[in-house]
Design a protein around this motif. Structure first.
Motif, PDB file in Angstrom:
ATOM      1  N   ASN A 150       0.826  -1.208   0.000  1.00  0.00           N
ATOM      2  CA  ASN A 150       0.000   0.000   0.000  1.00  0.00           C
ATOM      3  C   ASN A 150       0.857   1.253   0.000  1.00  0.00           C
ATOM      4  N   ASP A 151       1.935   1.232   0.780  1.00  0.00           N
ATOM      5  CA  ASP A 151       2.835   2.380   0.857  1.00  0.00           C
ATOM      6  C   ASP A 151       3.515   2.632  -0.485  1.00  0.00           C
ATOM      7  N   VAL A 152       4.018   1.545  -1.093  1.00  0.00           N
ATOM      8  CA  VAL A 152       4.733   1.676  -2.367  1.00  0.00           C
ATOM      9  C   VAL A 152       3.793   2.096  -3.492  1.00  0.00           C
ATOM     10  N   MET A 153       2.644   1.417  -3.597  1.00  0.00           N
ATOM     11  CA  MET A 153       1.741   1.702  -4.710  1.00  0.00           C
ATOM     12  C   MET A 153       1.049   3.061  -4.551  1.00  0.00           C
ATOM     13  N   ALA A 154       0.756   3.461  -3.322  1.00  0.00           N
ATOM     14  CA  ALA A 154       0.201   4.802  -3.119  1.00  0.00           C
ATOM     15  C   ALA A 154       1.208   5.859  -3.544  1.00  0.00           C
ATOM     16  N   TYR A 155       2.477   5.618  -3.230  1.00  0.00           N
ATOM     17  CA  TYR A 155       3.537   6.543  -3.654  1.00  0.00           C
ATOM     18  C   TYR A 155       3.644   6.578  -5.178  1.00  0.00           C
ATOM     19  N   MET A 156       3.586   5.399  -5.817  1.00  0.00           N
ATOM     20  CA  MET A 156       3.715   5.329  -7.274  1.00  0.00           C
ATOM     21  C   MET A 156       2.524   6.013  -7.972  1.00  0.00           C
ATOM     22  N   PHE A 157       1.310   5.679  -7.543  1.00  0.00           N
ATOM     23  CA  PHE A 157       0.131   6.309  -8.146  1.00  0.00           C
ATOM     24  C   PHE A 157       0.124   7.809  -7.899  1.00  0.00           C
ATOM     25  N   GLY A 158       0.511   8.198  -6.687  1.00  0.00           N
ATOM     26  CA  GLY A 158       0.558   9.621  -6.385  1.00  0.00           C
ATOM     27  C   GLY A 158       1.633  10.347  -7.166  1.00  0.00           C
ATOM     28  N   PHE A 159       2.777   9.678  -7.351  1.00  0.00           N
ATOM     29  CA  PHE A 159       3.895  10.301  -8.058  1.00  0.00           C
ATOM     30  C   PHE A 159       3.546  10.572  -9.521  1.00  0.00           C
ATOM     31  N   PHE A 160       2.887   9.606 -10.169  1.00  0.00           N
ATOM     32  CA  PHE A 160       2.621   9.742 -11.599  1.00  0.00           C
ATOM     33  C   PHE A 160       1.248  10.353 -11.907  1.00  0.00           C
ATOM     34  N   PRO A 214      -5.144  16.780  -3.477  1.00  0.00           N
ATOM     35  CA  PRO A 214      -4.621  16.569  -2.115  1.00  0.00           C
ATOM     36  C   PRO A 214      -5.602  15.771  -1.260  1.00  0.00           C
ATOM     37  N   LEU A 215      -5.059  14.903  -0.418  1.00  0.00           N
ATOM     38  CA  LEU A 215      -5.882  14.021   0.405  1.00  0.00           C
ATOM     39  C   LEU A 215      -6.113  14.580   1.799  1.00  0.00           C
ATOM     40  N   ILE A 216      -5.045  15.028   2.460  1.00  0.00           N
ATOM     41  CA  ILE A 216      -5.142  15.475   3.848  1.00  0.00           C
ATOM     42  C   ILE A 216      -4.075  16.531   4.104  1.00  0.00           C
ATOM     43  N   LYS A 217      -4.428  17.538   4.876  1.00  0.00           N
ATOM     44  CA  LYS A 217      -3.501  18.650   5.115  1.00  0.00           C
ATOM     45  C   LYS A 217      -2.274  18.227   5.926  1.00  0.00           C
ATOM     46  N   LEU A 218      -2.431  17.222   6.772  1.00  0.00           N
ATOM     47  CA  LEU A 218      -1.304  16.770   7.581  1.00  0.00           C
ATOM     48  C   LEU A 218      -0.150  16.282   6.725  1.00  0.00           C
ATOM     49  N   SER A 219      -0.462  15.750   5.551  1.00  0.00           N
ATOM     50  CA  SER A 219       0.557  15.216   4.652  1.00  0.00           C
ATOM     51  C   SER A 219       0.251  15.700   3.240  1.00  0.00           C
ATOM     52  N   PRO A 220       0.727  16.898   2.887  1.00  0.00           N
ATOM     53  CA  PRO A 220       0.352  17.528   1.611  1.00  0.00           C
ATOM     54  C   PRO A 220       0.698  16.710   0.366  1.00  0.00           C
ATOM     55  N   LYS A 221       1.724  15.836   0.459  1.00  0.00           N
ATOM     56  CA  LYS A 221       2.120  15.065  -0.712  1.00  0.00           C
ATOM     57  C   LYS A 221       1.184  13.877  -0.983  1.00  0.00           C
ATOM     58  N   LYS A 222       0.347  13.521  -0.001  1.00  0.00           N
ATOM     59  CA  LYS A 222      -0.594  12.416  -0.202  1.00  0.00           C
ATOM     60  C   LYS A 222      -1.778  12.900  -1.045  1.00  0.00           C
ATOM     61  N   THR A 223      -2.181  12.063  -2.009  1.00  0.00           N
ATOM     62  CA  THR A 223      -3.272  12.442  -2.914  1.00  0.00           C
ATOM     63  C   THR A 223      -4.350  11.367  -2.923  1.00  0.00           C
ATOM     64  N   GLU A 239      -5.629  10.152  -5.597  1.00  0.00           N
ATOM     65  CA  GLU A 239      -5.259   9.184  -6.638  1.00  0.00           C
ATOM     66  C   GLU A 239      -4.347   8.094  -6.064  1.00  0.00           C
ATOM     67  N   GLY A 240      -3.383   8.519  -5.242  1.00  0.00           N
ATOM     68  CA  GLY A 240      -2.493   7.551  -4.612  1.00  0.00           C
ATOM     69  C   GLY A 240      -3.213   6.674  -3.605  1.00  0.00           C
ATOM     70  N   PHE A 241      -4.114   7.280  -2.832  1.00  0.00           N
ATOM     71  CA  PHE A 241      -4.861   6.556  -1.811  1.00  0.00           C
ATOM     72  C   PHE A 241      -5.742   5.473  -2.448  1.00  0.00           C
ATOM     73  N   ILE A 242      -6.479   5.835  -3.497  1.00  0.00           N
ATOM     74  CA  ILE A 242      -7.384   4.882  -4.150  1.00  0.00           C
ATOM     75  C   ILE A 242      -6.598   3.831  -4.933  1.00  0.00           C
ATOM     76  N   GLY A 243      -5.600   4.271  -5.698  1.00  0.00           N
ATOM     77  CA  GLY A 243      -4.793   3.328  -6.473  1.00  0.00           C
ATOM     78  C   GLY A 243      -4.056   2.347  -5.581  1.00  0.00           C
ATOM     79  N   GLY A 244      -3.486   2.845  -4.483  1.00  0.00           N
ATOM     80  CA  GLY A 244      -2.800   1.966  -3.541  1.00  0.00           C
ATOM     81  C   GLY A 244      -3.757   0.977  -2.902  1.00  0.00           C
TER      82      GLY A 244
END
Length: 455
Positions: A243-253, A258-267, A269-274
């Motif tokens: 989940n960590d790797v695929m969320a990063y990959m989906f979010g990166f590409f 944005p998903l949550i203000k606590l972690s601005p880099k989380k999206t 797209e990454g959350f659902i794809g992961g």
């Protein structure tokens, strides 16, 4: 008129006096909040960015020189990818080494996570010279581990422990010994209190206990999960990694929202794809591991071999079972299989539950850690893993997952083990053991399970 003027002057004097008293009280309250001279320099600003090392942008010199031509974003992507695969191969190697090596690694990770959290506490409160506090923190860690790991040994190896008088005493009085050790640390802490540092010392005392709750308790649950079978450790851990790797990959590409203000880099797209990737991965790895007794058998101590073994007849939980499908799906299933039933390995259904938890709730462990780091203006818990940060940066979600798996096993899977029942029997007095043996023998004979030889 003179009396009126006099009363007005007195009223003004009273107001001035009240104002001065309020100011004095505010200053006094402020002074009470400052426990020592060090606090005056600290104030309300807590910024540890220059104190706690960051590993996200760190890389070995050779690798850093090789990737120097890449943009920072892609440079970090490559470094994270390299060390992710290194950790995955290391994880596989530890699993191959067996359950004992796995438990030792869990213990080592626990100690490092505890050290990272405690070091932040020391930095926040600028503790460098308080008597015994570093020693006390590690003393409480050792005491906690003695209690929790001792509980596991009592539950799973009590039969072996009862072979000698010394070990039998440790088993019988384990909780009393653990409590005595903790009380010793508690008294030690009270005796170490210094007048001008009360607030700091009690704050760090609470900090230490929160760290123990987060780290030691969760690692104890991980160990208990391992004893139920390696599959209960490998599958949840792998799901969090996936989940960590695929969320990063989906979010990166593909990440845009944005998903949550606590972690601005989380999206999103990454959350659902992961999440989707984790569910599919979880079902696949669960199916593969169910084929091997090494992964599904609970860890037990073999008295004949004198060591832990992973050899058993797999339970029905890990073998295909026939299920009748709901009436609404029956026509479709009948078209494919020709009947209203399907063959499914029950563990795959449990795997589905774990994958949903790891995808939906698991990331909140990371969000919690992000909020914690933002509170102290630090980027990572440490710099031991290039491109990732500290050990705690990689295990923030694992601890939450470990608790869920342990609760899930206790609620839906586990029954009392023979080892635990035998341990309880051995703790009885000899006459009670004999009474239990007679009652059990008579019951087995009556039900035709045990055939006694003719007299």
């Amino acid at each position: 008129m003179a009396d009126l003027r006099k009363r007005v002057n007195n009223k003004a004097t009273d107001v001035d006096t009240e104002t001065e008293n309020e100011g004095f009280n505010q200053d006094s309250d402020a002074n009470l909040d400052l426990d020592s001279e060090d606090d005056k320099s600290l104030g309300n600003k807590v910024d540890l960015s220059n104190t706690i090392p960051s590993g996200t942008d760190k890389a070995p010199e050779l690798l850093d020189a090789t990737l120097s031509s890449l943009p920072p974003r892609w440079r970090n992507w490559v470094i994270r990818g390299i060390f992710t695969w290194i950790m995955i191969f290391g994880f596989a190697l530890v699993i191959y080494a067996g359950p004992l090596a796995l438990m030792l690694v869990v213990l080592a990770v626990q100690v490092k996570c505890f050290a990272e959290i405690i070091n932040i506490g020391y930095a926040v409160y600028k503790i460098h010279g308080l008597p015994w506090f570093r020693s006390l923190s590690w003393y409480f860690l050792i005491t906690s581990n003695y209690f929790f790991y001792g509980e596991s040994l009592v539950d799973y190896f009590g039969v072996v422990d009862n072979r000698t008088e010394f070990l039998r005493a440790l088993v019988k009085y384990h909780r009393f010994i653990s409590f005595s050790l903790y009380i010793g640390g508690f008294v030690w802490f009270v005796l170490s209190l210094v007048k001008r540092y009360y607030m700091k010392q009690f704050s760090l005392f609470a900090w230490t206990h929160v760290a123990l709750l987060i780290v030691v308790t969760q690692s104890y649950l991980i160990i208990r999960n391992i004893f139920q079978g390696l599959i209960w450790f490998i599958v949840p851990v792998s799901m969090i990694v996936c989940n960590d790797v695929m969320a990063y990959m989906f979010g990166f590409f593909f990440g845009r929202t944005p998903l949550i203000k606590l972690s601005p880099k989380k999206t999103w797209e990454g959350f659902i794809g992961g999440g989707f990737a984790t569910v599919i991965f979880g079902l696949l790895i669960s199916y593969v591991l169910c084929q091997y007794p090494f992964f599904v058998c609970p860890i037990e101590f073999n008295e004949e071999l004198g060591r832990m073994t992973l050899d058993c007849e797999p339970s029905p939980l890990f073998r295909p079972q026939e299920y009748t499908v709901p009436a609404s799906f029956a026509p479709v299933v009948r078209m494919v299989t020709g009947k209203n039933t399907v063959m499914i390995i029950p563990f795959l259904l449990h795997s589905l539950s774990m994958s949903v938890f790891s995808s939906v709730i698991g990331p909140f462990g990371g969000f919690f850690a992000s909020g914690f780091k933002r509170a102290f203006k630090i980027k990572d818990f440490g710099d031991i893993i290039p491109g990732h940060g500290g050990i705690m940066d990689r295990f923030d979600c694992q601890y939450l997952m470990a608790t869920f798996v342990n609760v899930y096993i206790s609620s839906f899977i586990r029954t009392d083990s023979p080892q635990k029942l035998l341990q309880q029997i051995y703790s009885l007095k000899p006459e009670l053991q004999l009474e239990l043996f007679t009652a059990l023998r008579d019951s087995l004979t009556t039900r035709g399970i045990l055939q006694l030889p003719a007299p």
